[in-house]
Scaffold this motif. Structure first.
Motif: not given
Lengths: 367, 186
Positions: A11, A38-39, A42, A45
């Motif tokens: 994060x 990939x995380x 996300x 997103x």
């Protein structure tokens, strides 16, 4: 850096808040780890979901004018002139869908905001008094169904009593609206024994101590705005009985800090074995800050419910400020901050606090 | 609105507005109304309450300007007020108490919200909006301040009155929940 550490810091990495050294290590890991990449994708997103739909240009085109109208209306014509959308509701006493009771809208400061929750009680109190009055009875004691403060708020004051804007430091008041048929907020009253003659009908909290035992240069309490109380659904929704303990003191405080006449009235609050929560109102009204503080602490100890406690703690802070015990008040405020992040009562009080601290009440009995 | 005010700093405009300069206040409203609305939208979770809260924010700003210390930055102060107004309106709604605005709004929310209504017709966007609306307010707030307003953790911490470390944890939780609600994420 492994996947576990990477994900813990993902994060901050995504938000560009990671220290440079960690960032380099993270980038190295991401380079070779499709799962972590990939995380990371996300997160972008998820951010996309945070967007707020824009209401559109027509909405913004009216926005400022509506704000100005609202300010003008709130100031009851004493602030900036209306932007003139022509959509202002007329100042009528009786709301179209109300029970004939004008209810006051809190308009300023954290203390006044507390009044909002007293609206249903004020309506109920006024209704009781109306019934009693027109029923030929002469009430001689406060009705137990209504807290005295709330009933005060439903009362009227004699016509011609000038309204004053209560916000300290705000624009000066310029006129009393002689045309608006509105009930004005009186200083808190004592009992139901005496009633203002005629004006405003059988006010709930009639006999008032208009001598103003307190309060230096403060102005009158809130100028009213009206709101229908026809829908009393809030009464249960707000859990009034429980909240009153904390809110009523705030109301007293409002009278104290804002009212020229002062809330001496509350001295004659019900004498039946007052609970600490009830007596704190009386004590605050008498400017017995230390006693009020003790009562408020006892009240808080009794009522652990969150909404009442939040406001009750803020009021406790004010009581400490009144005694110029600023460090103690700071500690209480820190406690509120800790327990109730984004506390609205606290935020509102913070706005008022400088004024409270500048004008500690020094009337007899303060200490 | 006077053109000369466009270049003024917020704090200067606030000082002018506190002195009764209506144009200065108007400039402040115009400059910040969208950010305030977004924040209120995050706090309330719906457009009608956001409108009410955004209006109330500026009323409260106007009311508080005389006590505003122009040495303090204006925007965090404004954000704090907006957020509290948003929560206030929301709490009123939950409690069944007439909202801050009650019958106060000049008119009901109307087709001015057309774009939003249009968005609601879009299934994908509706799903995304629902996911955001489903977040607890404190998570929505940090998400909005970060993802939409682009604030740093320190700025968010200031606006939300929480430690910077909490900002990160809330953002992390918010994103996880959003992704779960949207049916994506890993």
């Amino acid at each position: 850096m492994d996947c576990r550490e990477t994900q813990a810091l993902l994060t901050a990495f995504h938000d560009g808040e990671l220290p440079a050294a960690d960032r380099v290590r993270m980038e190295a890991h991401l380079h070779g780890c499709p799962e972590c990449r990939a995380r990371l994708a996300d997160l972008a997103l998820a951010d996309h979901a945070a967007g707020v739909p824009d209401p559109g240009p027509a909405y913004w085109g009216r926005f400022n004018a509506r704000v100005m109208d609202r300010i003008a209306r709130e100031a009851d014509g004493l602030g900036w002139p209306s932007a003139g959308t022509g959509r202002d509701a007329p100042d009528s006493v009786v709301p179209a869908d109300g029970p004939g009771v004008t209810v006051l809208r809190p308009k300023g400061g954290w203390l006044r905001q507390q009044l909002r929750y007293l609206v249903p009680a004020a309506a109920a109190a006024a209704l009781v008094v109306v019934v009693v009055h027109y029923g030929g009875m002469r009430p001689v004691a406060p009705t137990p169904t209504a807290p005295p403060v709330a009933s005060d708020r439903a009362a009227s004051v004699p016509a011609g009593q000038p309204m004053a804007k209560a916000e300290p430091g705000t624009r000066a008041t310029k006129k009393a609206d002689s045309t608006a048929v509105m009930r004005r907020v009186p200083p808190p009253a004592t009992t139901l024994k005496r009633s203002p003659d005629g004006q405003g009908g059988p006010g709930a909290g009639a006999g008032r101590d208009a001598t103003g035992s307190v309060a230096p240069a403060a102005a009158s309490p809130p100028v009213a705005e009206r709101r229908s109380t026809g829908e009393a659904k809030s009464a249960s929704g707000m859990n009034m009985a429980k909240d009153r303990s904390a809110e009523t003191p705030a109301e007293v405080s409002l009278g104290k800090t804002r009212s020229k006449a002062g809330p001496a009235s509350l001295a004659s609050a019900p004498t039946r074995s007052a609970s600490p929560c009830e007596s704190v109102r009386m004590l605050a009204a008498q400017e017995r800050w230390r006693d009020a503080e003790a009562a408020q602490r006892a009240c808080l100890a009794q009522d652990p419910s969150a909404p009442a406690r939040e406001k009750g703690l803020v009021f406790l802070a004010e009581l400490l400020d009144r005694q110029a015990r600023f460090a103690d008040a700071d500690a209480v405020i820190a406690e509120v901050d800790r327990l109730y992040p984004h506390s609205r009562p606290l935020d509102l009080y913070r706005q008022q606090r400088p004024m409270v601290q500048k004008q500690p009440m020094t009337a007899p009995g303060t200490r | 609105m006077r053109a000369d005010l466009d270049e003024e700093k917020d704090e200067r405009l606030a000082a002018l507005a506190a002195g009764g300069d209506r144009d200065a206040f108007d400039a402040l409203v115009t400059r910040h109304r969208q950010a305030v609305y977004r924040l209120c939208r995050s706090a309330t979770g719906n457009a009608a309450d956001a409108d009410d809260a955004a209006q109330e924010t500026f009323v409260r700003v106007h009311r508080s300007l005389p006590s505003y210390d122009t040495a303090r930055p204006f925007v965090p102060w404004l954000r704090k007020i907006a957020w509290n107004c948003g929560l206030s309106v929301r709490r009123d709604g939950n409690a069944g108490v007439p909202g801050v605005a009650g019958g106060d709004a000049p008119e009901a929310i109307d087709p001015a919200f057309g774009p939003e209504a249009e968005a609601a017709g879009n299934e994908e966007r509706r799903r995304v909006a629902d996911a955001m609306a489903g977040l607890p307010a404190e998570l929505r707030m940090v998400m909005m301040l970060r993802a939409v307003e682009g604030l740093s953790y320190a700025e968010i911490a200031l606006a939300a009155g929480i430690p910077a470390g909490t900002v990160m944890s809330r953002l992390s939780r918010a994103r996880s929940r959003l992704l779960a609600a949207m049916g994506g994420g890993s």
